[in-house]
Design a protein around this motif. Structure first.
Motif, PDB file in Angstrom:
ATOM      1  N   UNK A 145     -27.966  24.931  11.993  1.00 50.84           N
ATOM      2  CA  UNK A 145     -28.415  26.406  12.688  1.00 50.84           C
ATOM      3  C   UNK A 145     -27.692  25.625  14.829  1.00 50.84           C
ATOM      4  N   UNK A 146     -27.880  24.400  15.011  1.00 51.79           N
ATOM      5  CA  UNK A 146     -27.236  24.375  16.732  1.00 51.79           C
ATOM      6  C   UNK A 146     -26.081  25.618  16.533  1.00 51.79           C
ATOM      7  N   UNK A 147     -26.778  26.035  17.241  1.00 49.11           N
ATOM      8  CA  UNK A 147     -25.204  26.805  18.409  1.00 49.11           C
ATOM      9  C   UNK A 147     -24.938  26.221  19.874  1.00 49.11           C
ATOM     10  N   UNK A 148     -23.402  25.957  20.249  1.00 47.88           N
ATOM     11  CA  UNK A 148     -23.477  25.631  21.167  1.00 47.88           C
ATOM     12  C   UNK A 148     -22.702  27.250  22.112  1.00 47.88           C
ATOM     13  N   UNK A 149     -22.807  27.017  23.616  1.00 52.19           N
ATOM     14  CA  UNK A 149     -21.996  28.157  23.757  1.00 52.19           C
ATOM     15  C   UNK A 149     -20.700  28.173  24.740  1.00 52.19           C
ATOM     16  N   UNK A 150     -19.414  28.646  24.184  1.00 56.42           N
ATOM     17  CA  UNK A 150     -18.528  28.287  24.885  1.00 56.42           C
ATOM     18  C   UNK A 150     -18.199  28.398  26.446  1.00 56.42           C
ATOM     19  N   UNK A 151     -17.429  27.909  27.332  1.00 52.97           N
ATOM     20  CA  UNK A 151     -17.493  27.493  28.172  1.00 52.97           C
ATOM     21  C   UNK A 151     -18.415  26.375  28.484  1.00 52.97           C
ATOM     22  N   UNK A 152     -19.780  25.535  27.670  1.00 52.67           N
ATOM     23  CA  UNK A 152     -20.400  24.824  28.331  1.00 52.67           C
ATOM     24  C   UNK A 152     -19.991  23.492  28.454  1.00 52.67           C
ATOM     25  N   UNK A 195     -12.905  20.352  17.040  1.00 50.48           N
ATOM     26  CA  UNK A 195     -11.779  19.703  18.092  1.00 50.48           C
ATOM     27  C   UNK A 195     -11.371  20.241  18.670  1.00 50.48           C
ATOM     28  N   UNK A 196     -11.119  21.951  17.630  1.00 49.84           N
ATOM     29  CA  UNK A 196     -10.363  23.382  17.734  1.00 49.84           C
ATOM     30  C   UNK A 196     -11.657  24.132  18.916  1.00 49.84           C
ATOM     31  N   UNK A 197     -12.863  23.746  18.288  1.00 46.65           N
ATOM     32  CA  UNK A 197     -14.018  24.267  19.521  1.00 46.65           C
ATOM     33  C   UNK A 197     -13.591  23.795  20.815  1.00 46.65           C
ATOM     34  N   UNK A 200     -12.910  33.683  18.483  1.00 44.34           N
ATOM     35  CA  UNK A 200     -12.586  34.838  19.574  1.00 44.34           C
ATOM     36  C   UNK A 200     -14.436  35.198  20.031  1.00 44.34           C
ATOM     37  N   UNK A 201     -15.642  34.316  19.262  1.00 45.37           N
ATOM     38  CA  UNK A 201     -17.178  34.120  19.743  1.00 45.37           C
ATOM     39  C   UNK A 201     -17.360  32.645  20.712  1.00 45.37           C
ATOM     40  N   UNK A 207     -15.975  24.243  26.208  1.00 44.63           N
ATOM     41  CA  UNK A 207     -15.718  24.220  25.169  1.00 44.63           C
ATOM     42  C   UNK A 207     -14.801  25.804  25.481  1.00 44.63           C
ATOM     43  N   UNK A 208     -14.328  25.944  24.107  1.00 44.63           N
ATOM     44  CA  UNK A 208     -13.839  27.310  23.794  1.00 44.63           C
ATOM     45  C   UNK A 208     -13.974  28.012  22.891  1.00 44.63           C
TER      46      UNK A 208
END
Length: 197
Positions: free
Chosen positions: A144-151, A182-184, A129-130, A124-125
């Motif tokens: 409500x679920x969120x993931x983390x960039x880099x995972x 897709x953009x993430x 910028x968040x 994930x990107x």
């Protein structure tokens, strides 16, 4: 466009060739080293054998009905088929001759039929910028679920959603009913996954 010479000054796109020398072919999407059955790179004249992207090569192996977790392609009537693979050090390979193998992930077509993966793992990107990456439901609404960039996330399907005046291309998270945009995705997967209606 990459081409294959068929006669003097006559070429055809390699992506449309389904046989070579009367035998079935693989279309190589990414540069691919050739490995032996022990997972060591094959050498010839002291150089590692490297097959360049957009080349076609003959393969050995059998085609059968695809298992649910197989790399597969669709034949004209929509039937899911798969070319036999060999697992070497945790990776799947196609045989291209005696003790010669290339990674399935470097192949995009079998006999001119597009190859699909049961799933692909993506990184994930950042989202705008968040570091928090939003997750969506099947209608393209944020949950409500969120993931983390880099995972890293395994995805097994795609879906196109109209969301107001926007069109979202979503990738389904394997084993869940949720999706990521897709953009993430930092780097798109090598192989396509199933398109969801």
């Amino acid at each position: 466009m990459y081409t294959y010479k068929i006669a003097k000054d006559k070429y055809v796109p390699t992506s449309v060739i389904s046989t070579l020398n009367g035998k079935s072919v693989l279309y190589i999407a990414n540069n691919s080293y050739v490995y032996d059955k022990n997972g060591k790179r094959v050498t010839k004249n002291s150089k590692r054998v490297l097959l360049r992207r957009s080349r076609i090569v003959n393969y050995t192996g059998s085609i059968k009905t695809a298992a649910s977790d197989a790399y597969r392609f669709l034949v004209n009537d929509g039937k899911k088929m798969a070319l036999s693979t060999k697992t070497i050090k945790g990776h799947q390979y196609y045989s291209i001759g005696k003790n010669a193998y290339i990674r399935v992930s470097n192949v995009s077509y079998v006999n001119n039929e597009p190859l699909y993966a049961a799933y692909q793992t993506v990184t994930l990107d950042k989202h705008s910028n968040e570091s928090k990456v939003p997750v969506y439901d099947a209608e393209g609404k944020r949950v409500s679920q969120e993931l983390t960039a880099g995972s890293k996330v395994s995805v097994d399907r795609t879906k196109t959603i109209k969301n107001g005046d926007q069109t979202l291309i979503l990738y389904g998270i394997k084993g869940q009913k949720s999706y990521i945009d897709m953009n993430d995705i930092a780097t798109m997967p090598n192989l396509a996954v199933t398109t969801e209606e």
